[in-house]
Design a protein around this motif. Structure first.
Motif, PDB file in Angstrom:
ATOM      1  N   GLY A  12       0.826  -1.219   0.000  1.00  0.00           N
ATOM      2  CA  GLY A  12       0.000   0.000   0.000  1.00  0.00           C
ATOM      3  C   GLY A  12       0.854   1.259   0.000  1.00  0.00           C
ATOM      4  N   GLY A  18       0.341   9.198   1.254  1.00  0.00           N
ATOM      5  CA  GLY A  18       0.097   8.219   2.315  1.00  0.00           C
ATOM      6  C   GLY A  18       1.303   7.936   3.193  1.00  0.00           C
ATOM      7  N   SER A  61      -2.866  -7.277  -4.958  1.00  0.00           N
ATOM      8  CA  SER A  61      -3.750  -6.998  -3.834  1.00  0.00           C
ATOM      9  C   SER A  61      -3.271  -7.866  -2.684  1.00  0.00           C
ATOM     10  CB  SER A  61      -5.198  -7.372  -4.172  1.00  0.00           C
ATOM     11  OG  SER A  61      -5.962  -7.276  -2.976  1.00  0.00           O
ATOM     12  N   VAL A  62      -3.086  -7.254  -1.525  1.00  0.00           N
ATOM     13  CA  VAL A  62      -2.595  -8.037  -0.371  1.00  0.00           C
ATOM     14  C   VAL A  62      -3.607  -9.084   0.077  1.00  0.00           C
ATOM     15  CG1 VAL A  62      -1.011  -6.285   0.516  1.00  0.00           C
ATOM     16  CG2 VAL A  62      -3.400  -6.302   1.307  1.00  0.00           C
ATOM     17  N   ASN A  88       1.515  -2.170   5.435  1.00  0.00           N
ATOM     18  CA  ASN A  88       0.888  -0.852   5.558  1.00  0.00           C
ATOM     19  C   ASN A  88      -0.487  -0.761   4.897  1.00  0.00           C
ATOM     20  OD1 ASN A  88       0.953   2.263   5.690  1.00  0.00           O
ATOM     21  ND2 ASN A  88       0.850   1.858   3.483  1.00  0.00           N
ATOM     22  N   ALA A  89      -0.766  -1.602   3.902  1.00  0.00           N
ATOM     23  CA  ALA A  89      -2.039  -1.479   3.182  1.00  0.00           C
ATOM     24  C   ALA A  89      -3.208  -1.579   4.165  1.00  0.00           C
ATOM     25  CB  ALA A  89      -2.155  -2.569   2.116  1.00  0.00           C
ATOM     26  N   ILE A 138       1.504  -1.949  10.452  1.00  0.00           N
ATOM     27  CA  ILE A 138       0.826  -0.683  10.764  1.00  0.00           C
ATOM     28  C   ILE A 138      -0.573  -1.001  11.288  1.00  0.00           C
ATOM     29  CG2 ILE A 138       0.085   1.568   9.910  1.00  0.00           C
ATOM     30  CD1 ILE A 138       3.137   1.184   9.785  1.00  0.00           C
ATOM     31  N   SER A 139      -0.719  -0.810  12.597  1.00  0.00           N
ATOM     32  CA  SER A 139      -2.020  -0.986  13.241  1.00  0.00           C
ATOM     33  C   SER A 139      -2.665   0.400  13.350  1.00  0.00           C
ATOM     34  CB  SER A 139      -1.814  -1.675  14.601  1.00  0.00           C
ATOM     35  OG  SER A 139      -3.012  -1.708  15.321  1.00  0.00           O
ATOM     36  N   SER A 140      -3.250   0.723  14.468  1.00  0.00           N
ATOM     37  CA  SER A 140      -3.887   2.039  14.640  1.00  0.00           C
ATOM     38  C   SER A 140      -4.187   2.263  16.118  1.00  0.00           C
ATOM     39  CB  SER A 140      -5.210   2.084  13.869  1.00  0.00           C
ATOM     40  OG  SER A 140      -5.940   3.243  14.222  1.00  0.00           O
ATOM     41  N   TYR A 155     -13.007  -1.944  11.856  1.00  0.00           N
ATOM     42  CA  TYR A 155     -11.646  -1.435  11.614  1.00  0.00           C
ATOM     43  C   TYR A 155     -10.808  -1.606  12.889  1.00  0.00           C
ATOM     44  CZ  TYR A 155      -7.916   1.946  10.554  1.00  0.00           C
ATOM     45  OH  TYR A 155      -6.692   2.575  10.364  1.00  0.00           O
ATOM     46  N   LYS A 159      -7.464  -3.943  13.238  1.00  0.00           N
ATOM     47  CA  LYS A 159      -6.176  -3.394  13.674  1.00  0.00           C
ATOM     48  C   LYS A 159      -5.723  -4.018  15.002  1.00  0.00           C
ATOM     49  CE  LYS A 159      -5.231  -0.607  10.274  1.00  0.00           C
ATOM     50  NZ  LYS A 159      -4.137  -0.971   9.347  1.00  0.00           N
ATOM     51  N   ILE A 188      -3.466  10.849  11.203  1.00  0.00           N
ATOM     52  CA  ILE A 188      -2.419  11.370  10.323  1.00  0.00           C
ATOM     53  C   ILE A 188      -3.079  11.942   9.069  1.00  0.00           C
ATOM     54  CG2 ILE A 188      -0.199  10.830   9.212  1.00  0.00           C
ATOM     55  CD1 ILE A 188      -0.187   9.927  12.136  1.00  0.00           C
ATOM     56  N   ILE A 193      -8.222  10.228   5.284  1.00  0.00           N
ATOM     57  CA  ILE A 193      -9.135  11.126   6.014  1.00  0.00           C
ATOM     58  C   ILE A 193      -9.646  12.270   5.118  1.00  0.00           C
ATOM     59  CG2 ILE A 193      -7.966  10.660   8.205  1.00  0.00           C
ATOM     60  CD1 ILE A 193      -6.960  13.574   8.175  1.00  0.00           C
TER      61      ILE A 193
END
Ligand code: NAD
Length: 249
Positions: A12, A18, A61-62, A88-89, A138-140, A155, A159, A188, A193
């Motif tokens: 991603g 990004g 595509s992952v 990261n995707a 990359i989580s969140s 989501y 994550k 971010i 966003i």
């Protein structure tokens, strides 16, 4: 030059605004040869070309095991090794719990969680042969605080699943010299966003963040370079909060 002679694959990573592309750029500046894996529509070859000579864009595509394996094979054919994987995707959807459809659940979990598993599975054999590797997931902050600002509960669940998967892989793969760590970004300013928050709402959110601002993609890129490099040689299974103090726990 923290990443000289290293090859880094970033899923991603083609969106120029990004986190993934900011990470690709900083890793390239630190001497890494970078492989950007993304959907065809995102044009990963064009993004890789923006980094300068000697980088690679691959389409996958992952969510698709065969596509991911083919893309990793292309990277190995060109560079002969993979030292760093950045999972990261990710996609998000604002939803209330009762409104999450089966299709919503599949879409969001497939990219973040299945994608993290599939890309990790595809690079682990090469890292095992090398006796070293760094996988960054990359989580969140949404996984930690029970919802972020934009993503629905599915989501957060995806994550949070990424954090569990990363910790379990860290324990399993440490003996092979492979470190696995996670980053939990706060809010971010990227395309994810875009158009979803007006300036007033952004200002309100910034006021609630101890460091007084939203994050920049380069804030996450810096954390990724640290976890990719030997500076973090004794870190595995960690969750690195990069959120301006939004969640201090
Ligand atoms: P972004 O939308 O700019 O980037 C996401 C990238 O993933 C795009 O390039 C997109 O083409 C790619 N992608 C989507 N589906 C894919 C698939 N099936 N296979 C391969 N690539 C695919 O968003 P971003 O803000 O840069 O997000 C990057 C990561 O950071 C995501 O995992 C996101 O959940 C996470 N994150 C972002 C924030 C934020 O506030 N921006 C906060 C926490 C976590």
């Amino acid at each position: 030059m923290l990443l000289a002679n290293k090859v880094a694959l970033i899923t991603g990573g083609a969106g120029l605004n990004g986190l993934g592309f900011a990470t690709a750029r900083l890793m390239a500046e630190h001497g890494a040869r970078v492989v950007i894996m993304d959907l065809e529509a995102a044009n990963p070859a064009a993004a890789a070309a923006q980094l300068g000579e000697g980088h690679l864009g691959v389409v996958a595509s992952v969510t698709d095991k065969a596509q991911v394996e083919r893309a990793v094979a292309q990277a190995l054919e060109k560079f002969g090794r993979i030292d760093v994987l950045v999972n990261n995707a990710g996609i998000t959807q604002p939803r209330k719990t009762v409104d999450i459809t089966g299709a919503d659940y599949d879409a969001v979990l497939d990219v973040s969680l299945r994608g993290t598993l599939l890309a990790s599975q595809a690079v682990i054999p090469a890292m095992e042969r090398q006796g070293s590797g760094s996988i960054i997931c990359i989580s969140s902050v949404s996984a930690q605080r029970g919802g972020g600002i934009l993503g629905g509960p599915h989501y957060s669940a995806a994550k949070a699943g990424v954090l569990g998967l990363a910790r379990a892989m860290a324990r399993e793969l440490a003996g092979a010299g492979i470190r696995v760590n996670s980053i939990t970004p706060g809010l971010i300013g990227t395309d994810i966003i875009k158009g979803k928050l007006d300036d007033e709402r952004k200002a309100e959110i910034a006021e609630s963040i101890p460091l007084g601002r939203l994050g920049h993609p380069k804030d996450i890129a810096g954390a990724c370079v640290f976890l990719a490099s030997d500076l973090s040689a004794y870190c595995t299974g960690v969750t690195l909060d990069v959120n301006g103090g939004m969640l201090i726990h």
